[in-house]
Design an enzyme around this catalytic site. Structure first.
Site, PDB file in Angstrom:
ATOM      1  N   SER A  65       0.793  -1.240   0.000  1.00 63.51           N
ATOM      2  CA  SER A  65       0.000   0.000   0.000  1.00 63.51           C
ATOM      3  C   SER A  65       0.820   1.283   0.000  1.00 63.51           C
ATOM      4  CB  SER A  65      -0.964   0.006   1.187  1.00 63.51           C
ATOM      5  OG  SER A  65      -2.055  -0.847   0.930  1.00 63.51           O
ATOM      6  N   LYS A  68      -0.099   3.757  -2.724  1.00 69.00           N
ATOM      7  CA  LYS A  68      -1.138   4.786  -2.638  1.00 69.00           C
ATOM      8  C   LYS A  68      -0.561   6.199  -2.526  1.00 69.00           C
ATOM      9  CE  LYS A  68      -4.697   1.694  -0.776  1.00 69.00           C
ATOM     10  NZ  LYS A  68      -4.168   0.416  -0.283  1.00 69.00           N
ATOM     11  N   SER A 120      -6.037   3.481   4.161  1.00 68.07           N
ATOM     12  CA  SER A 120      -5.557   2.624   3.077  1.00 68.07           C
ATOM     13  C   SER A 120      -6.699   1.883   2.389  1.00 68.07           C
ATOM     14  CB  SER A 120      -4.520   1.631   3.611  1.00 68.07           C
ATOM     15  OG  SER A 120      -3.623   1.238   2.607  1.00 68.07           O
TER      16      SER A 120
END
Length: 286
Positions: A65, A68, A120
């Site tokens: 993640s 992102k 997230s």
């Protein structure tokens, strides 16, 4: 005893001399490079992009993640503040961690960025991709276009969320440069630096908190963690100490060690950075 130095090899003599030196302000302990648990790690000087700590910094690994951070950057560049995103059935059905979006739900750019970076949310990541790029594939093209603009040679992205794909990879150094670009965007930096906030969509209001406790970690301004079974634990943090700025990235670490790893690399880097006092008019000779 007077002739002992005649039999000491020159290289050893240099080590002996420098081991006792502290005139430059660097102790013996500071010259020892500390170890981290993560398999890959880097810390860079934000001002120069110089590598200050290197453990397989140019080796490819899965970011999870941390991806992102780039998704948020592209969102900020390609949508105006106040624009509204609409949730598709595909986005609503994503593998969670999720915000719990429903088909047809609407969310502002600012609230989407908050949910993306703080909790997230994978459903939000896909919503961003579809609204900005037309599809996940179209958004991946924008991601890789940005990668090329940044001059990154060892990065390729497939998903906006960082869910595992064998062709979705980066390196610690490339991820540090992606984050360096991200924190130059005030909107992105503000969200990454936030501990808790309320967000609102057309169907819900929620109080959300950052997955990492920013204010419990010394010198940390902003950060983004990640995890998949393939990537293990990953973490990028932007840190400041006095007038020094560092971005520290660890990949393929474990849940507890990733925070220690980032601090270890940052502390070592702060200790070895040159002081970069801004030049004032009084410092300039006429």
């Amino acid at each position: 005893m007077a002739n002992i130095w005649k039999v000491v090899p020159a290289t050893l003599l240099v080590l002996i001399i420098f081991s006792g030196m502290d005139s430059a302000g660097i102790s013996t302990a500071e010259t020892i490079v500390p170890q981290i648990a993560g398999e890959f790690g880097v810390a860079i000087d934000v001002g120069t992009s110089e590598i200050l700590y290197n453990k397989n910094a140019h080796s490819k690994a899965y970011p999870a993640s941390m991806t992102k951070v780039l998704t948020a950057t592209i969102l900020d560049e390609r949508m105006d503040d106040g624009e509204i995103l609409t949730v598709s059935p595909n986005a609503a059905g994503q593998e969670c961690i999720c915000l719990g979006l429903k088909t047809g739900e609407k969310i502002s750019k600012q609230d989407a960025m908050k949910a993306l970076l703080l909790v997230s949310a994978n459903d939000v990541a896909v919503t961003i991709a579809e609204n900005v790029g037309g599809s996940e594939e179209g958004f991946a093209e924008l991601m890789n276009q940005k990668v090329r603009e940044l001059g990154l040679k060892n990065t390729h992205f497939v998903t906006p969320s960082g869910l595992h794909d064998p062709n979705h990879f980066t390196t610690p150094y490339d991820m540090a440069l992606i984050t360096k670009e991200a924190v130059q965007h005030p909107n992105v930096l503000e969200v990454m630096s936030t501990q808790a906030v309320k967000i609102k969509t057309s169907m819900q209001e929620k109080n959300i908190s950052n997955l990492i406790k920013l204010h419990t970690m010394p010198n940390v301004i902003a950060g983004k963690p990640g995890f998949t079974n393939a990537a293990h634990h990953t973490l990028v943090e932007y840190l400041k100490k006095d007038n020094k700025e560092v971005i520290s990235v660890v990949m393929k670490s474990d849940k507890q060690s990733k925070y220690i790893d980032v601090q270890t690399m940052a502390n070592y880097s702060f200790a070895h950075m040159q002081n970069t006092k801004p030049v004032s008019e009084e410092d300039i000779a006429e």
